[in-house]
Design a protein around this motif. Structure first.
Motif, PDB file in Angstrom:
ATOM      1  N   LEU A 115      40.223  40.258  39.832  1.00  0.00           N
ATOM      2  CA  LEU A 115      40.113  39.446  41.086  1.00  0.00           C
ATOM      3  C   LEU A 115      38.714  39.517  41.497  1.00  0.00           C
ATOM      4  O   LEU A 115      38.058  38.623  42.033  1.00  0.00           O
ATOM      5  N   PHE A 120      43.781  42.253  49.574  1.00  0.00           N
ATOM      6  CA  PHE A 120      44.607  41.837  48.087  1.00  0.00           C
ATOM      7  C   PHE A 120      45.956  42.244  48.277  1.00  0.00           C
ATOM      8  O   PHE A 120      46.578  41.754  47.004  1.00  0.00           O
ATOM      9  N   THR A 139      48.471  37.914  36.155  1.00  0.00           N
ATOM     10  CA  THR A 139      47.114  37.778  36.811  1.00  0.00           C
ATOM     11  C   THR A 139      46.188  37.146  36.047  1.00  0.00           C
ATOM     12  O   THR A 139      45.617  36.274  36.503  1.00  0.00           O
ATOM     13  N   VAL A 154      44.240  33.730  36.755  1.00  0.00           N
ATOM     14  CA  VAL A 154      42.857  33.864  36.938  1.00  0.00           C
ATOM     15  C   VAL A 154      42.422  32.556  36.135  1.00  0.00           C
ATOM     16  O   VAL A 154      41.207  32.201  36.402  1.00  0.00           O
TER      17      VAL A 154
END
Lengths: 820, 328
Positions: free
Chosen positions: B176, B194, B322, B326
């Motif tokens: 991230l 986060f 994730t 992303v």
């Protein structure tokens, strides 16, 4: 600071350093996690909420001596543990201090007996003595404060810290030598002018016994029931002259068996007769050599004379006795019943047949008999000492063996250095080439719950072999029972299971009352039940705390100990004592209930269920706790019965067996309560049973408080009882009985009785043998812990170290009850 | 030249301040733990040494410093003596990469409030926390005591196992923030911490962090009910004190890392940045203390099973999810 001004700057600086160091040390006295016996319970209470030792910065209990500053020797210093205490002390880093806690540690206390060192100050320097038996938690706090003051006012540590000459820090006193700097007189110092009884000037025994001049009715006699009579007939038919019924027993059918057939009889009793006697309740020996009516030099002849003669004055009918009598107590689960088997043995060091192949539990019992009496067992797999140290000489329960430590050579520092325990490798019976780690857990370890040594062989963390070394807590109480009068012995009872308090006075007084046929008033019976159940609650609360602690949860300790304090407050209100009330008396209890007892009990009954619920919610459904206990330490019901496991541990295997229901005593039949059981026999089942038992105990307490009968608290038959004080002051007969019963002790008629009660940890039995004197001829205690701990290898084999600790917590044993 | 000297001076000052601060914080974290546990257990806790027992840590430190330093016979001397230092040092060094606040401007000079803004700060933390294992394992082994050895082995196995989920749980964070620098990661949380987008990683990280700092329910290397004092059984005085200190500094470091990686670091309204960071670190530390006061201890194999069979797969799945998010 000294009066004169210090003349050098360095001295002044050192003075300041002294102040700073002393100040910090007094608030950072970290005690070693070390306990010996009863006193440790009070020491532990000091850390809990009501007393909170943490206020003084002293709550950091260190399990490792390296990190500890303070050794509190809380409890009895046994000769078997003294070398270990010394070693722990030597392992502590300087500076170190010692607080001697309790009478035993101070001077031997009430245990002037062969296995106990008469004071820790004979092997260690002591800074502060805390008196009491046991000292109250407040006294421990006081002891700590006194030590703090001593450090601040007496010590000059800076010089030692900076490696300069001079300065003082840590314990400075010298150790005492028995007989030189310390009185060896059991009456205490200051009596050198009075000759001690037992020395050459005054014979050890009175020539005649005053008891012989007293008349008592004969011992209680029972009529055998129908099934018992048929059992006797069956045995007679099967074994003919090898077995004889002993006439007029006081408590249960008793038989005398020829030594050669004893084993066969036992096997038949276990497997063939109906009902089957599937449990070996107890196995012990009586040394008959000091019987007063013994015909000297005569072998055991044919007919046995009637023991309970019609009242007895001084002239005893002479009898023939063997040298030793082996006594087996058996129990039947099918139809609740008991049976006694006696086997006469002759010779200096007689041999009997081992019955370990019939009952595996006989293993430890036979070892104990061998250790304490020197009777050998043919066919025993591993006959070696179990209680006494491996290098002990003699068999202490023989009548010829001295009972008191003060009659033996003094125990010195040199002894403590010399008599080291055997190496762990000695116990781990494995071939040398097998790779394994032999680990000693105990005798002083955080989680052994007392002085007990596990020797485990490890493969990684898995236990591949396990052996136990017990006897570190042997207080010789059975020997003491042969010298204290019937009443004087009561204080020793409470110390046999120091967490069960008054509950373990009960089997003793019941046994004597059975033998002498003493009637106990109803009120006294209910008071006894009330106190016993209060102690069951308080014991289970301690168990809850320690069990949770064993699996790593630290906080439940503090919660349950606060309810325990409430219970002890009630006990204190009623009896004046906390751990050891010594409250039951032959024929009743010591005094009537005081004003306000009912309000206190009612308050407890009101708050307790919710509190228990709360504490349970912390543990019961906790996934970690379940993962740590479910399926761990499993034992099957058959094994548990075979090994003589009793109490909650047996009920956790699924058997509804509770002496309070099966052999109701002290009026338990009048109470409505359930016997909780669980299935699985694992650590979690044992947890469930005990927690439910707390609820049931509370029910009994509630009923006892609600329906307390009126009437006397002690029997009005003053032949054996200690008369009420009012009566003693007004009535000459009562005065005479009072004088006799508190001095020489009441004469209990000749005979024997076994009585067993459901104390918190299981079945505790007292087997009292009277020779018609003011004290017992033989006092045998069957502790539940002895049998419960013997199965430990079964429970722990194949599990890991962490599991062993959880199992220890779940079995809930206590050391003085194992080693006595 | 001047800037260079000033830089060195500032660095030294920063080092000194952080060191003193961390040591003091660690010492008082012990006090906080003792007081907080006491209140959980309906007690007062230390209150004799100074007002509210505030001088208690000082008393303990002076006591330990003036206590005899014992070395058992048969111990591997050098390693025995060094092991506690390894534990304390690695724990302290980790603080070097944690940003304590936004950059300051002093006399026109930009002073970053971090000792070293490494572009691989996160990896540095992992490297050091892995090195910390050596102190435990070697200290346990060098003591020549069976309990120490068992504790050391447990420590090594446990910390290596939990290093993995610890690291894996942070991969999504790196994804991230697109940086290994902790300063950058804090920057990346400008809009939201986060923890809101990575709750799974947060839980895995906190559990693994508790295991890393060897606290209940993961305190197996020193499980007092089983192993006495575990790997530090044979240590006395200040050497034991260093292990002790290392543990508490570790708590602070891990608290700090949780704070900077998940809770937005020094970011927060109203209060000064450093205070926010401190509050967040203390919240994590208090949570760990609370856990210690509540839970029982896991068994060795259960602990390993939790690490290998639950946390690592979970962390891997989290990475993949994730990554997918992303990419899209």
């Amino acid at each position: 600071m000294e009066a004169g001004a210090p003349n050098k700057v360095s001295d002044r600086l050192l003075g300041v350093a002294d102040l700073v160091i002393n100040w910090s040390r007094q608030y950072s006295l970290w005690p070693m996690f070390f306990g010996l016996s009863c006193c440790f319970v009070e020491e532990a209470a000091v850390f809990t909420s009501r007393y909170d030792m943490a206020r003084f910065g002293a709550e950091v209990l260190r399990p490792s001596p390296r990190q500890a500053d303070l050794l509190i020797t809380s409890g009895t210093i046994f000769k078997k543990i003294a070398p270990i205490v010394l070693r722990l002390y030597e392992q502590m880093a300087e500076p170190k201090w010692v607080i001697s806690m309790g009478s035993c540690s101070n001077c031997g206390g009430m245990y002037d007996v062969y296995s106990v060192v008469q004071g820790i100050d004979q092997i260690l320097p002591v800074d502060v003595y805390i008196p009491g038996c046991p000292p109250r938690p407040e006294a421990v706090l006081q002891g700590l404060v006194v030590l703090q003051e001593k450090i601040v006012t007496k010590e000059r540590p800076a010089r030692s810290v900076f490696h300069l000459q001079g300065g003082t820090q840590g314990s400075q006193t010298s150790i005492l030598v028995d007989g030189q700097t310390k009185s060896r007189d059991p009456r205490g110092p200051g009596m050198p002018g009075t000759v001690i009884r037992g020395s050459s000037a005054v014979p050890p025994n009175f020539w005649g016994s005053r008891s012989d001049e007293l008349w008592t009715p004969p011992a209680r006699r029972i009529q055998l029931s129908e099934p018992e009579q048929s059992l006797a007939a069956t045995l007679k038919q099967r074994f003919g002259n090898a077995i004889r019924e002993i006439p007029h027993p006081s408590d249960m059918p008793s038989f005398q068996v020829e030594p050669s057939r004893a084993k066969d009889v036992l096997r038949v009793l276990k497997t063939e007769v109906a009902p089957r006697f599937s449990r070996l309740d107890d196995l012990t020996v009586i040394d008959e050599s000091a019987r007063r009516d013994r015909i000297p030099g005569k072998e055991l002849a044919e007919g046995l004379t009637d023991i309970g003669e019609e009242g007895s004055f001084s002239r005893l009918p002479q009898q023939v006795y063997p040298d030793y009598t082996l006594v087996y107590h058996l129990l039947s689960f099918d139809a609740p019943g008991r049976l006694r088997l006696k086997v006469g043995l002759t010779g200096e060091n007689p041999v009997a047949d081992s019955i370990t192949d019939i009952w595996p539990s006989a293993n430890w019992y036979e070892r104990e008999v061998y250790d304490l009496f020197g009777v050998r067992f043919e066919g025993h797999p591993n006959l070696r000492r179990i209680i006494m140290p491996h290098d002990w000489e003699g068999h202490p329960l023989r009548k010829s063996y001295p009972g008191r430590a003060t009659e033996m050579p003094p125990y010195t520092l040199a002894d403590a250095q010399k008599h080291q325990p055997l190496d762990g490798a000695f116990y781990a019976k494995k071939a040398i080439d097998e790779e394994q780690l032999v680990l000693n857990i105990g005798p002083s370890h955080v989680s052994t719950h007392g002085l007990l040594r596990y020797i485990v062989s490890l493969n990684g963390e898995e236990i591949t072999g396990i052996d136990l070394d017990i006897g570190y807590h042997h207080r010789g109480v059975e020997k003491i029972g042969e010298r204290q009068t019937w009443h004087q012995f009561i204080p020793y009872c409470a110390r046999v299971d120091y967490l069960a308090g008054a509950a373990n006075d009960l089997p003793y007084v019941l046994a004597v009352e059975t033998l002498a046929d003493i009637k106990v008033p109803e009120r006294a019976q209910v008071i006894r039940v009330l106190l016993s159940e209060l102690f069951r609650l308080s014991n289970h609360l301690v168990w809850f705390a320690t069990y949770a602690h064993d699996v790593g949860a630290m906080t439940p300790n503090f919660y349950t100990f606060s309810e325990r304090e409430i219970i002890l407050d009630i006990v204190e209100l009623i009896t004046g004592g906390r751990l050891h009330p010594s409250w039951f008396r032959l024929g009743g209890v010591a005094a009537d209930l005081p004003d306000g007892w009912k309000e206190a009990v009612d308050a407890l009954v009101k708050i307790f269920p919710r509190r228990l619920q709360e504490y349970e919610s912390l543990i019961r459904k906790n996934p970690i706790f379940k993962a740590r206990t479910e399926g761990i330490g499993r034992i099957s019901l058959e094994e548990a019965m075979d090994w003589g496991v009793t109490g909650p541990n047996l009920r956790a295997c699924g058997l509804e067996w509770d002496l309070r229901k099966k052999f109701p005593y002290s009026g338990y039949e009048n109470f409505a309560f359930d016997v909780p059981t669980a299935s699985g026999g694992d650590c979690y089942a044992r947890y469930l049973v005990r927690v439910e038992e707390m609820r049931q105990s509370l029910k009994i307490i509630e009923q006892a408080a609600a329906n307390m009968p009126s009437g006397r608290y002690v029997t009005d038959d003053y032949r054996y009882a200690i008369p009420k004080r009012e009566d003693m002051l007004k009535d000459i007969e009562s005065l005479i009985h009072h004088f006799i019963n508190v001095t020489g002790g009441p004469k209990i008629p000749r005979g024997e009785a076994y009585m067993s009660c459901e104390i918190p940890r299981g079945e505790q039995g007292y087997y009292v043998v009277s020779d018609g004197l003011g004290y017992a001829y033989r006092m045998r205690i069957r502790g539940p812990g002895f049998a419960n701990v013997q199965v430990m290898p079964l429970l722990a084999a194949g599990e890991s170290i962490a599991d062993l600790i959880a199992i220890i917590g779940s079995v809930d044993y206590i050391l003085p009850d194992i080693d006595r | 030249m001047l800037a260079w000297t000033a830089g060195i001076l500032i660095l030294i000052v920063k080092l000194g301040v952080v060191l003193v601060l961390v040591l003091l914080l660690a010492a008082y974290l012990v006090w906080v733990e003792r007081k907080f546990l006491a209140r959980l257990q309906i007690r007062y806790g230390p209150n004799r040494a100074g007002k509210f027992g505030l001088l208690q840590p000082i008393a303990d430190i002076i006591k330990m410093l003036t206590k005899e330093d014992t070395i058992p016979d048969g111990a591997e001397r050098l390693i025995f003596l060094l092991a506690p230092a390894v534990v304390a040092m690695t724990a302290l060094l980790m603080f070097a990469v944690i940003p304590l606040g936004p950059d300051l401007t002093l006399w026109g000079m930009k002073v970053p409030l971090v000792i070293a803004d490494l572009n691989i700060g996160l990896l540095f933390v992992f490297a050091l926390s892995s090195l910390g294992v050596y102190g435990v394992a070697l200290g346990g082994w060098a003591s020549n005591s069976k309990y120490s050895l068992l504790g050391g082995i447990r420590g090594a196995a446990q910390m290596i196992s939990y290093e993995l989920p610890l690291g894996l749980s942070l991969v999504p964070i790196v994804m991230l923030a697109r940086s290994f620098s902790i300063v950058d990661i804090v920057q990346a949380q400008e809009r939201y911490p986060f923890v809101l987008v990575q709750p799974v990683a947060f839980v895995i990280f906190v559990i693994s962090a508790m295991a890393e700092s060897k606290r209940i329910p993961f305190d197996l290397p020193e499980a007092e009910n089983e192993l006495g004092a575990g790997f530090h059984t044979e240590y006395s005085g200040m050497r034991f004190g260093l292990f002790f200190l290392g543990e508490y500094v570790n708590m602070l470091v891990l608290g700090g890392i949780v704070a900077v990686l998940f809770l937005g670091g020094w970011r927060g309204p109203l209060l000064p940045p450093f205070v926010w960071l401190l509050i967040k670190i203390m919240l994590v530390a208090l949570f760990m203390i609370w856990t210690r006061g509540t839970l029982p201890r896991l068994r060795y194999d259960q602990l390993m099973a939790l690490g290998w069979k639950v946390l690592i797969p979970l962390a891997l799945i989290n990475i993949m999810v994730t990554g997918a998010v992303v990419l899209w």
